[in-house]
Design a protein around this motif. Structure first.
Motif, PDB file in Angstrom:
ATOM      1  N   HIS A 164      40.571  35.022  41.472  1.00  0.00           N
ATOM      2  CA  HIS A 164      41.235  33.991  40.649  1.00  0.00           C
ATOM      3  C   HIS A 164      41.627  32.753  41.460  1.00  0.00           C
ATOM      4  O   HIS A 164      42.767  32.301  41.415  1.00  0.00           O
ATOM      5  N   HIS A 220      47.674  41.491  34.030  1.00  0.00           N
ATOM      6  CA  HIS A 220      46.460  41.335  34.835  1.00  0.00           C
ATOM      7  C   HIS A 220      46.768  40.376  35.996  1.00  0.00           C
ATOM      8  O   HIS A 220      47.336  39.312  35.768  1.00  0.00           O
ATOM      9  N   HIS A 223      35.640  39.149  33.559  1.00  0.00           N
ATOM     10  CA  HIS A 223      35.354  40.330  34.368  1.00  0.00           C
ATOM     11  C   HIS A 223      34.236  41.160  33.764  1.00  0.00           C
ATOM     12  O   HIS A 223      33.524  41.857  34.470  1.00  0.00           O
TER      13      HIS A 223
HETATM   14 ZN    ZN Z   1      40.964  38.150  36.073  1.00  0.00          ZN
END
Ligand code: ZN
Length: 316
Positions: A158, A222, A76
């Motif tokens: 993702h 996350h 990220h």
């Molecule tokens: Zn991620």
């Protein structure tokens, strides 16, 4: 043609052309890597490690891969190093996957080598909204504020945590490799078929491992596993809203929900901070388990992760 050029172009342009030709030849001389067939390997650069695995599964001995985000790096926020940008001059293709660092870097990556083919491996994939996971019951103000910062376009990057979507990515990678190196199409096809068969087996094993756990909730720091959860009928609760640490109120909401749901495990990943996961684990008398969505050996890792989810969710 040559003599005509020679007679019409000023000599300094000719000299420049000659220099460029020399430079190009010099570059080409450094590029080839011997491969078993005697040809040159295709240099492919990718963003993250699982993609490196995909490309190597399909390209086999005819590709040489480079990954931008190294083991332990955060896709990220990663910033490619100058050496990595320079090395793009040797790449035949860059395969992007939609992770956030690409937003800031993909234009510069493209500019680093205009000859390089840009392959968007998200093509044909419909991305889902990032999960705004936990309910903020009785926190209306907080919720509105969050919705504002969370407008459309906040799509979940993702996509490699879904075996079904990896099949689509594999096909895209195969198509690109065939275009770049048509002479090895037959080998790429055999490799693709073997990879797709492995993915089918993986899906079957994951379904078996997770049988009876439909709609079970799991808590992550996350939100890497949204597509996995969707595919296999689980529900992901996320502490972090993509890239953002939770506020005190959000932490309290997660802790309340975890207690209510009887959740005792928080999944964090080794690439990111485990601080708030640990704080919450202490509050609920639970533990933090590390699982990574970014391991190179994607196939083995996915099976391992599924096993870990299953063991955790089956605990009394
Ligand atoms: Zn991620």
């Amino acid at each position: 043609m040559k003599t005509q050029l020679g007679s019409t172009l000023p000599t300094h342009i000719l000299f420049t052309l000659f220099l460029l030709a020399g430079v190009a030849a010099g570059c080409a001389a450094q590029t080839p890597t011997p491969s078993p067939g005697g040809g040159e390997k295709l240099h492919i650069t990718v963003s993250i490690l699982p993609q490196q695995y995909f490309v190597e599964r399909i390209g086999g001995e005819y590709v040489q891969t480079t990954v931008m985000v190294p083991p332990g790096g955060n896709p990220h926020t990663y910033e490619p190093k100058p050496e990595q940008m320079q090395a793009l001059s040797r790449a035949a293709a860059y395969m992007s996957i939609g992770v956030s660092f690409e937003d800031a870097w993909l234009d510069r990556i493209r500019a680093a080598n205009r000859e390089m083919r840009m392959v968007d491996t998200t093509q044909g994939i419909e991305r889902i909204e990032m999960t705004v996971a936990h309910d903020h019951e009785g926190e209306e103000a907080d919720h509105e504020e969050e919705d504002e910062g969370h407008k459309e376009g906040n799509l979940d990057p993702h996509i490699w945590t879904s075996p079904a979507l990896v099949k689509v990515q594999a096909q895209t990678i195969y198509n690109a490799l065939v275009q770049l190196d048509p002479t090895h199409e037959a080998t790429f096809q055999v490799n693709l078929d073997a990879f797709l068969a492995d993915i089918e087996q993986l899906e079957a094993r994951i379904r078996e491992a997770l049988a009876g756990l439909e709609n079970e909730k799991f808590l992550v720091f996350h939100p890497s596993w949204g597509y996995f959860a969707r595919d296999f009928g689980l529900e992901m609760i996320s502490i972090e809203i993509e890239g953002k640490e939770p506020s005190a109120a959000e932490m309290a909401a997660v802790i309340a929900e975890a207690k209510e749901e009887g959740i005792r495990v928080i999944f964090a990943q080794p690439e990111l901070s485990t601080k708030s996961a640990t704080t919450i684990a202490n509050e609920i008398g639970g533990e933090v388990l590390l699982i990574s969505p970014l391991a190179y050996d994607w196939l083995a890792n996915m099976e391992q992760v599924a096993t870990t989810f299953a063991e955790t969710l089956k605990r009394p």
